[in-house]
Design an enzyme around this catalytic site. Sequence first.
Site, PDB file in Angstrom:
ATOM      1  N   GLN A 190     -88.958 -65.162 -77.989  1.00  0.00           N
ATOM      2  CA  GLN A 190     -88.405 -63.892 -78.126  1.00  0.00           C
ATOM      3  C   GLN A 190     -88.671 -63.505 -79.571  1.00  0.00           C
ATOM      4  OE1 GLN A 190     -84.196 -63.618 -76.470  1.00  0.00           O
ATOM      5  NE2 GLN A 190     -84.937 -63.087 -74.309  1.00  0.00           N
ATOM      6  N   TRP A 205     -78.462 -65.641 -67.560  1.00  0.00           N
ATOM      7  CA  TRP A 205     -79.133 -66.653 -68.560  1.00  0.00           C
ATOM      8  C   TRP A 205     -78.960 -68.001 -67.978  1.00  0.00           C
ATOM      9  CZ3 TRP A 205     -76.770 -62.473 -71.406  1.00  0.00           C
ATOM     10  CH2 TRP A 205     -77.596 -61.221 -71.579  1.00  0.00           C
ATOM     11  N   VAL A 222     -74.115 -55.343 -76.919  1.00  0.00           N
ATOM     12  CA  VAL A 222     -74.516 -54.011 -77.255  1.00  0.00           C
ATOM     13  C   VAL A 222     -73.882 -52.845 -76.548  1.00  0.00           C
ATOM     14  CG1 VAL A 222     -76.932 -54.739 -78.277  1.00  0.00           C
ATOM     15  CG2 VAL A 222     -76.628 -54.107 -75.824  1.00  0.00           C
ATOM     16  N   HIS A 282     -81.553 -67.448 -75.499  1.00  0.00           N
ATOM     17  CA  HIS A 282     -82.148 -66.237 -76.119  1.00  0.00           C
ATOM     18  C   HIS A 282     -81.945 -66.405 -77.637  1.00  0.00           C
ATOM     19  CE1 HIS A 282     -78.149 -64.084 -75.431  1.00  0.00           C
ATOM     20  NE2 HIS A 282     -78.135 -65.090 -75.896  1.00  0.00           N
ATOM     21  N   ALA A 327     -79.762 -53.967 -82.478  1.00  0.00           N
ATOM     22  CA  ALA A 327     -80.512 -55.133 -82.200  1.00  0.00           C
ATOM     23  C   ALA A 327     -81.434 -55.090 -81.002  1.00  0.00           C
ATOM     24  CB  ALA A 327     -79.633 -56.288 -81.851  1.00  0.00           C
ATOM     25  N   ARG A 386     -84.789 -71.343 -70.172  1.00  0.00           N
ATOM     26  CA  ARG A 386     -83.955 -70.755 -69.128  1.00  0.00           C
ATOM     27  C   ARG A 386     -84.168 -71.825 -67.844  1.00  0.00           C
ATOM     28  NH1 ARG A 386     -83.447 -64.128 -69.581  1.00  0.00           N
ATOM     29  NH2 ARG A 386     -83.177 -64.241 -71.929  1.00  0.00           N
TER      30      ARG A 386
HETATM   31  C1  FA5 Z   1     -82.299 -60.821 -73.593  1.00  0.00           C
HETATM   32  O1  FA5 Z   1     -82.517 -61.997 -73.559  1.00  0.00           O
HETATM   33  C2  FA5 Z   1     -81.361 -60.195 -74.703  1.00  0.00           C
HETATM   34  N1  FA5 Z   1     -81.023 -61.257 -75.667  1.00  0.00           N
HETATM   35  C3  FA5 Z   1     -82.025 -59.271 -75.478  1.00  0.00           C
HETATM   36  C4  FA5 Z   1     -81.310 -58.294 -76.455  1.00  0.00           C
HETATM   37  C5  FA5 Z   1     -81.312 -58.537 -77.787  1.00  0.00           C
HETATM   38  C6  FA5 Z   1     -80.697 -57.122 -76.015  1.00  0.00           C
HETATM   39  C7  FA5 Z   1     -80.288 -57.889 -78.388  1.00  0.00           C
HETATM   40  C8  FA5 Z   1     -79.872 -56.356 -76.598  1.00  0.00           C
HETATM   41  C9  FA5 Z   1     -79.891 -56.979 -77.964  1.00  0.00           C
HETATM   42  P1  FA5 Z   1     -83.535 -60.346 -71.742  1.00  0.00           P
HETATM   43  O2  FA5 Z   1     -83.109 -61.486 -70.642  1.00  0.00           O
HETATM   44  O3  FA5 Z   1     -83.779 -59.083 -70.737  1.00  0.00           O
HETATM   45  O4  FA5 Z   1     -82.663 -60.151 -72.688  1.00  0.00           O
HETATM   46  O5  FA5 Z   1     -84.767 -60.863 -72.370  1.00  0.00           O
HETATM   47  C10 FA5 Z   1     -85.501 -59.946 -73.164  1.00  0.00           C
HETATM   48  C11 FA5 Z   1     -86.970 -60.217 -73.119  1.00  0.00           C
HETATM   49  O6  FA5 Z   1     -87.389 -61.539 -73.176  1.00  0.00           O
HETATM   50  C12 FA5 Z   1     -87.402 -59.604 -71.839  1.00  0.00           C
HETATM   51  O7  FA5 Z   1     -87.674 -58.393 -71.841  1.00  0.00           O
HETATM   52  C13 FA5 Z   1     -88.629 -60.424 -71.570  1.00  0.00           C
HETATM   53  O8  FA5 Z   1     -89.775 -59.650 -72.295  1.00  0.00           O
HETATM   54  C14 FA5 Z   1     -88.535 -61.639 -72.333  1.00  0.00           C
HETATM   55  N2  FA5 Z   1     -88.052 -62.677 -71.202  1.00  0.00           N
HETATM   56  C15 FA5 Z   1     -86.721 -62.693 -70.599  1.00  0.00           C
HETATM   57  N3  FA5 Z   1     -86.982 -63.672 -69.668  1.00  0.00           N
HETATM   58  C16 FA5 Z   1     -88.126 -64.172 -69.632  1.00  0.00           C
HETATM   59  C17 FA5 Z   1     -89.114 -65.196 -68.859  1.00  0.00           C
HETATM   60  N4  FA5 Z   1     -88.040 -65.995 -68.071  1.00  0.00           N
HETATM   61  N5  FA5 Z   1     -90.122 -65.340 -68.949  1.00  0.00           N
HETATM   62  C18 FA5 Z   1     -90.681 -64.673 -70.245  1.00  0.00           C
HETATM   63  N6  FA5 Z   1     -90.141 -63.704 -70.885  1.00  0.00           N
HETATM   64  C19 FA5 Z   1     -88.910 -63.465 -70.713  1.00  0.00           C
END
Ligand code: FA5
Length: 323
Positions: free
Chosen positions: A206, A148, A249, A166, A291, A192
């Site tokens: 999100q 991140w 998690v 996030h 979560a 990000r």
């Molecule tokens: C997370 O951000 C974790 N906080 C999610 C999580 C929450 C996991 C609770 C477990 C428990 P991740 O980086 O994979 O995970 O992002 C989650 C979702 O946010 C992705 O599946 C996607 O749908 C969205 N996302 C992430 N980065 C981007 C981006 N740069 N642009 C658009 N959507 C994004």
Amino acid sequence: MIEELKNKSLTELESVKSVDSLEQWRVKYLGRKGELTSILRGIGSLPDNERRLIGSQSNSLRGLLEEQYKKIKPTLEKNLTHDSVDITLPGRTRTKGRLHPITSIIREISEAFSDMGFSIVEGNESELEHYNFDLLNIPKDHPARDQWDTIWLDRPNRDDNLLRTHTSPMQARIMENSKPPIRVIIPGKCYRYEATDATHEWHFHQIEGLVVGKNISFSDLKGTLYELARRIFGPSRKVRFRCDFFPFVEPGVDMSIDWKGEWIEILGAGMVHPKVFEGVGYDPNVYSGFAFGMGPERIAMLRYDIEDIRQFFSNDLRFLSQF
Ligand code: FA5
């Protein structure tokens, strides 16, 4: 003579109906070569006995005519503005605003969770390192922090303020401030520091979800997320769960949706890590929970067949007005 002029001028004034004819009237009587002005000019050459009488009569007539003129002028001008509206012109259509597709999809998802008994809470976009990372079992120098890429905020006397990467910091904030059972979703914006492409924006939304209670199991997690997928994409859309790693998690998964034969990841999820429970003062032997964090932009892409995520925030009305 003056009396005659008075009657004539006042009678004419009665039939004056426009600013133009009022001006003609003014020139006729009060203008430089006007009828009354000529009389006033000629007073000097009158014999003494007439001069005084005619002088005073014509001066008071001038006063009267000027007063009438001033009184009538604003009314005629107002009528002019009124008359200048051409009621035969076709009307101008006003364009109606509408909801941004991301707002609509967030509302739709929120409604689905609300029907499943979740409450909806919002959090702050400016966050502390403590909540964004530390309490989520991501210590300093942990390689998972690189996942991140963070935008740090320039604040006097502190270097731990950032734009949340996030919505997961809200898990800790909610647990700190309430007692189980918890069933909540938190929609909001994240940031990000990363290069953009067709499925990545540097700012996006999100929807975080958190469920904590006694005997919450992985099948509750799956059941909840399947139900959401059915609500948003219909009963026959293919859904895939895969193992994934998130430090907060254990076990962790991600969920993808079939899109023209490809899998598009829409969320990360898992069972709340015991270390996260300990960090907020919950006993992990008593409570369990799950979560998830999903990306509404990705969901909207799948839903509306949009090939590039960057279109959502390009402010192009040709794109936006299709929704
Ligand atoms: C997370 O951000 C974790 N906080 C999610 C999580 C929450 C996991 C609770 C477990 C428990 P991740 O980086 O994979 O995970 O992002 C989650 C979702 O946010 C992705 O599946 C996607 O749908 C969205 N996302 C992430 N980065 C981007 C981006 N740069 N642009 C658009 N959507 C994004």
